[in-house]
Design an enzyme around this catalytic site. Structure first.
Site, PDB file in Angstrom:
ATOM      1  N   ASP A 184       0.765  -1.250   0.000  1.00  0.00           N
ATOM      2  CA  ASP A 184       0.000   0.000   0.000  1.00  0.00           C
ATOM      3  C   ASP A 184       0.795   1.299   0.000  1.00  0.00           C
ATOM      4  O   ASP A 184       0.216   2.373  -0.104  1.00  0.00           O
ATOM      5  CB  ASP A 184      -0.901   0.047   1.241  1.00  0.00           C
ATOM      6  CG  ASP A 184      -2.001  -0.996   1.180  1.00  0.00           C
ATOM      7  OD1 ASP A 184      -2.322  -1.432   0.068  1.00  0.00           O
ATOM      8  OD2 ASP A 184      -2.524  -1.352   2.247  1.00  0.00           O
ATOM      9  N   ASP A 212       0.297   5.648   2.080  1.00  0.00           N
ATOM     10  CA  ASP A 212      -0.654   4.997   2.971  1.00  0.00           C
ATOM     11  C   ASP A 212      -0.397   5.401   4.423  1.00  0.00           C
ATOM     12  O   ASP A 212      -0.958   6.375   4.901  1.00  0.00           O
ATOM     13  CB  ASP A 212      -0.615   3.482   2.783  1.00  0.00           C
ATOM     14  CG  ASP A 212      -1.746   2.803   3.530  1.00  0.00           C
ATOM     15  OD1 ASP A 212      -2.891   3.279   3.424  1.00  0.00           O
ATOM     16  OD2 ASP A 212      -1.487   1.820   4.257  1.00  0.00           O
ATOM     17  N   ASP A 224       3.150  -0.007   9.927  1.00  0.00           N
ATOM     18  CA  ASP A 224       2.090  -0.997  10.133  1.00  0.00           C
ATOM     19  C   ASP A 224       2.665  -2.226  10.825  1.00  0.00           C
ATOM     20  O   ASP A 224       3.669  -2.768  10.367  1.00  0.00           O
ATOM     21  CB  ASP A 224       1.507  -1.469   8.786  1.00  0.00           C
ATOM     22  CG  ASP A 224       0.469  -0.504   8.236  1.00  0.00           C
ATOM     23  OD1 ASP A 224       0.327   0.605   8.783  1.00  0.00           O
ATOM     24  OD2 ASP A 224      -0.196  -0.873   7.261  1.00  0.00           O
ATOM     25  N   ARG A 228      -4.309   7.851  14.218  1.00  0.00           N
ATOM     26  CA  ARG A 228      -3.574   6.594  14.396  1.00  0.00           C
ATOM     27  C   ARG A 228      -2.173   6.781  14.975  1.00  0.00           C
ATOM     28  O   ARG A 228      -1.190   6.446  14.333  1.00  0.00           O
ATOM     29  CB  ARG A 228      -3.461   5.835  13.069  1.00  0.00           C
ATOM     30  CG  ARG A 228      -4.794   5.528  12.434  1.00  0.00           C
ATOM     31  CD  ARG A 228      -4.626   4.592  11.260  1.00  0.00           C
ATOM     32  NE  ARG A 228      -5.931   4.274  10.685  1.00  0.00           N
ATOM     33  CZ  ARG A 228      -6.121   3.465   9.657  1.00  0.00           C
ATOM     34  NH1 ARG A 228      -5.082   2.883   9.088  1.00  0.00           N
ATOM     35  NH2 ARG A 228      -7.327   3.215   9.209  1.00  0.00           N
TER      36      ARG A 228
END
Ligand SMILES: *[C@@H]1O[C@H](CO)[C@@H](O)[C@H](O)[C@H]1NC(C)=O
Length: 269
Positions: free
Chosen positions: A72, A96, A100, A152
């Site tokens: 991504d 993105d 992650d 986030r």
């Protein structure tokens, strides 16, 4: 040095990448991935302007050529990785997210990094259906978030995060959020709310009018500019249960400003 990767770089187990004393940028195309690997330290590089990549063949662990699905455009993506230490990075402006931690990854420490200029900053937990992330434990400590980080920091699914001594220079949607019964010990962070907009630090997913259950605790956090933190009212703060070797010092939130002044890549003389 600008490194322009043609394909995602898969980092093998028992590797340290150390950028101290040099000025290395991984920039403008594919970025870093840790896939089914363990015992890795990465330190002191800048990763930015990462872009999505089509699926294709890449060199995997032990030099084996393997197929890799579409990615991504994250700066660093962990897939089924454990015992990973990500320290003194400067990460920004990727298509993105910046970091992650997914698919059963655990025992990850994210320290002393500078995250800026990003909508989705850090995702802990793959997706709602990936129950194996229940065992995920991540430590987020001494990082500087901002300016212009929207949400986030992190977003947690299923697992547990100990988030301590970080500085939050504003947000747009929220700073820390989650769903699928995540748990969090937020300890001695400094949350500086944006001048206009949302003042609440946390976010929790609501589906069909029902708010997801979570265990979010705030211990010794400091709030400026009207910042607020909705925490769970009952139960005990969930401890990270570090071993003697894993333990580190969490300082009073009043020291967070000076502590995070050296976040990101260390400036060389
Ligand atoms: C730490 O141990 C306690 C007591 O066994 C447990 O309730 C808690 O869930 C543990 N914390 C984590 C992060 O697993």
């Amino acid at each position: 040095m600008n490194i322009n990767l043609v394909k995602p770089l898969l980092i093998s187990s028992f590797i340290t990448i150390d950028g101290r004393g040099v000025d290395v940028h991984i920039v403008d195309n594919a970025c870093l991935m840790i896939y089914k690997a363990t015992n890795i330290i990465i330190h002191g590089i800048r990763v930015h302007h990462c872009r999505p990549q089509a699926s294709g063949m890449v060199m995997g662990p032990k030099g084996n050529i393997m197929p890799l699905g579409q990615v991504d455009g994250d700066a660093i993506r962990l897939v089924s990785a454990s015992k990973i230490w990500i320290d003194h990075y400067t990460l920004y402006d990727c298509q993105d997210g910046l970091l992650d931690v997914t698919r059963g990854s655990t025992d990850v420490t994210i320290s002393n990094n500078w995250f800026r200029e990003q909508n989705k900053v850090m995702l802990l937990g793959h997706d709602d259906g990936f129950l194996r992330d229940k065992n995920m434990k991540v430590t987020v400590v001494y990082n500087y978030f901002g300016p212009n980080c929207h949400q986030r920091m992190p977003r947690i699914r299923h697992g547990y995060a100990h988030v301590a001594n970080n500085l939050y220079m504003g947000w747009v949607q929220y700073a820390i959020g989650g769903n699928m019964k995540p748990s969090l010990k937020s300890q001695s962070n400094l949350f500086i709310a944006p001048t206009t907009g949302k003042k609440e630090v946390t976010w929790r997913k609501t589906s069909n009018g029902v708010r997801d259950t979570w265990k979010f605790y705030s211990v010794g956090d400091a709030f400026e500019n009207g910042a607020s933190f909705i925490e769970i009212k009952d139960g005990q703060v969930i401890k990270p249960n570090y071993s003697l070797e894993q333990k580190f010092k969490v300082v009073d939130a009043k020291f967070v400003r000076s502590l995070t002044r050296s976040s990101g890549v260390l400036r060389t003389m």
